[in-house]
Motif scaffolding. Structure first.
Motif, PDB file in Angstrom:
ATOM      1  N   GLN A 139      -6.854  -0.324  -3.371  1.00  0.00           N
ATOM      2  CA  GLN A 139      -7.897  -0.105  -4.379  1.00  0.00           C
ATOM      3  C   GLN A 139      -7.806   1.300  -4.976  1.00  0.00           C
ATOM      4  N   TYR A 140      -7.450   2.293  -4.157  1.00  0.00           N
ATOM      5  CA  TYR A 140      -7.323   3.669  -4.650  1.00  0.00           C
ATOM      6  C   TYR A 140      -6.205   3.765  -5.693  1.00  0.00           C
ATOM      7  N   PHE A 141      -5.027   3.217  -5.375  1.00  0.00           N
ATOM      8  CA  PHE A 141      -3.904   3.300  -6.310  1.00  0.00           C
ATOM      9  C   PHE A 141      -4.200   2.533  -7.597  1.00  0.00           C
ATOM     10  N   PHE A 198       7.011   6.509  -5.205  1.00  0.00           N
ATOM     11  CA  PHE A 198       6.621   5.629  -6.302  1.00  0.00           C
ATOM     12  C   PHE A 198       7.211   4.224  -6.187  1.00  0.00           C
ATOM     13  N   PRO A 199       8.515   4.041  -5.903  1.00  0.00           N
ATOM     14  CA  PRO A 199       9.048   2.666  -5.781  1.00  0.00           C
ATOM     15  C   PRO A 199       8.367   1.867  -4.676  1.00  0.00           C
ATOM     16  N   LEU A 200       8.080   2.531  -3.525  1.00  0.00           N
ATOM     17  CA  LEU A 200       7.428   1.844  -2.423  1.00  0.00           C
ATOM     18  C   LEU A 200       6.011   1.410  -2.787  1.00  0.00           C
ATOM     19  N   VAL A 201       5.261   2.325  -3.406  1.00  0.00           N
ATOM     20  CA  VAL A 201       3.889   1.994  -3.807  1.00  0.00           C
ATOM     21  C   VAL A 201       3.891   0.896  -4.863  1.00  0.00           C
ATOM     22  N   LYS A 202       4.816   0.975  -5.796  1.00  0.00           N
ATOM     23  CA  LYS A 202       4.896  -0.045  -6.847  1.00  0.00           C
ATOM     24  C   LYS A 202       5.172  -1.425  -6.245  1.00  0.00           C
ATOM     25  N   THR A 203       6.099  -1.498  -5.294  1.00  0.00           N
ATOM     26  CA  THR A 203       6.446  -2.774  -4.677  1.00  0.00           C
ATOM     27  C   THR A 203       5.284  -3.331  -3.863  1.00  0.00           C
ATOM     28  N   CYS A 204       4.622  -2.474  -3.116  1.00  0.00           N
ATOM     29  CA  CYS A 204       3.552  -2.931  -2.217  1.00  0.00           C
ATOM     30  C   CYS A 204       2.252  -3.248  -2.942  1.00  0.00           C
ATOM     31  N   VAL A 205       1.918  -2.480  -3.980  1.00  0.00           N
ATOM     32  CA  VAL A 205       0.600  -2.595  -4.612  1.00  0.00           C
ATOM     33  C   VAL A 205       0.653  -3.370  -5.926  1.00  0.00           C
TER      34      VAL A 205
END
Length: 432
Positions: A58-60, A74-81
């Protein structure tokens, strides 16, 4: 009212008298060994990962990280979220009925025999081992009764680890569609999948294996209810009819169960509550997976994503409870248990691959018939190996259940021939 319901739950968590006047199971060593307490502890462990993860997602999203984020993470957050939008050039056709170059009747018959044998051997062996692990002692001698393995969560972890490895290797070796789903969405199916598997293993401490198999066969009823609630589906009249026949057959079996041998777990209120939990969680898993397939992923990708989070949940929960080391020690003390647990995991993973191959080659209707027959064979095999008794009325109840299941397959096939839109078949992703 609340106090009365709480009293019912507490009494259900305690071992109760079995059907036919059986002797109750031995009282647990302490209240911490009650299944209801272990369920709450496990759920708290999973929540310690789910809640922080949900808050981070929810934060991202609020920060619009997809547009403003930079850096190594950034790639990890993009893939997960957020996931990835698949490109047209990256799309690979999903698993469907393949038309091989050689389609002679003999070759097709051999492939069908191979699929049927693989499914039967994998899941019949899995069923026998599951009952052996959860209902029998290890290390018993003339002077010692041995000890039983009681941590169902450890078995769930072993199954998920091997399934994760198999799915990962398959994804690496075989070309898959470009993955587009946000990884965090698998966590919901993983959580319900782990809880359903835990309830399934735990229920064997209180109910016989044939009772558990029939409970699984009757899960089409809650799946239909979940379909209405989660996916807003509508159902045909014949589906309600077959669901009613299944309910009647299961009731006939449960109400006429013969006396179990003294060494077998009796049908108790605890077992029925655990079976209800298994069916409810598994029904949610099926419907959530159906929604995830909107991202155009393959079944193996689904298998990988669900098992990845299942491993994270179970490892974290076991570490928090200090039970991971105890399960490993039990394996060290009893090599027979280690062999059984490993073979249990192998059968589960191999069975899943046979599911994908069978549906790809022959369609969901043939697969459903094979698995329905497997359930009937599993009840017969359990009665022969572990001495469960089934009365005439109970046997008729079993026949009514499987007749209703085969009627569903027939009716679904007729709808397909007439060009009507049939209700989607349940997602064949690992649930054991």
């Amino acid at each position: 009212m609340d106090a009365r319901w709480w009293a019912v739950v507490v009494l259900a968590a305690l071992p109760s008298l079995g059907a036919g006047g059986e002797t109750p199971e031995a009282l647990p060593e302490s209240w911490t060994q009650l299944w209801f307490f272990r369920f709450l502890v496990n759920a708290a462990g999973y929540a310690s990962f789910m809640v922080p993860g949900y808050l981070m997602v929810q934060y991202f999203r609020r920060k619009n990280y997809l547009e403003t984020g930079r850096g190594l993470c950034f790639p990890l957050v993009k893939t997960c979220v957020f996931g990835n939008e698949p490109k047209a050039s990256d799309e690979v056709p999903l698993t469907s009925r393949s038309e091989p170059a050689e389609t002679t009747p003999t070759w097709q018959a051999l492939k069908l025999l191979f699929c049927a044998a693989g499914l039967q051997v994998s899941y019949l062996t899995w069923g026998v081992l599951q009952e052996r692990v959860m209902t029998r002692s290890y290390g018993a001698t003339a002077t010692s009764p041995g000890e039983r393995f009681t941590d169902s969560q450890f078995l769930v972890l072993m199954n998920r680890v091997l399934a994760l490895i198999v799915a990962g290797l398959y994804c690496v070796l075989c070309k898959q569609p470009r993955h587009g789903a946000p990884m965090y969405r698998y966590s919901f199916a993983s959580l319900s999948n782990v809880l359903s598997s835990w309830c399934q293993y735990e229920a064997l401490k209180f109910v016989s294996f044939p009772t558990q198999v029939l409970a699984k066969a009757s899960k089409v009823i809650p799946v239909m209810l979940m379909g209405k609630l989660v996916s807003r589906r509508s159902y045909e009249h014949w589906e309600y009819l077959t669901a009613g026949l299944i309910s009647i057959g299961v009731s006939m079996f449960l109400l006429s169960s013969g006396p179990e041998p003294r060494s077998s777990p009796a049908t108790t209120l605890s077992g029925l509550i655990l079976l209800a939990g298994y069916i409810a969680f598994d029904s949610f898993t099926s419907n959530w997976q159906d929604a995830l397939f909107a991202y155009k992923m393959s079944s193996v990708q689904m298998m990988f994503g669900v098992n990845l989070f299942s491993c994270l949940f179970t490892v974290g929960s076991l570490l928090e409870q200090g039970a991971l080391l105890e399960g490993t020690r039990f394996m060290g003390r009893h090599s027979e248990f280690a062999a059984h647990a490993l073979l249990l995991s192998i059968c589960s993973a191999c069975g899943q691959l046979f599911i994908f191959y069978t549906i790809g080659q022959f369609g969901a209707a043939v697969f459903t018939i094979i698995m329905t027959l497997r359930q009937a064979f599993a009840i017969l095999l359990s009665c022969l190996l572990y001495g469960h008794t089934v009365t005439v009325v109970g046997g008729l109840g079993v026949a009514v259940v499987f007749a209703a299941l085969l009627l569903r397959v027939y009716a679904r096939g007729r709808l397909k021939q007439r060009g009507k839109k049939a209700v989607p078949v349940e997602s064949p992703v690992q649930k054991v």
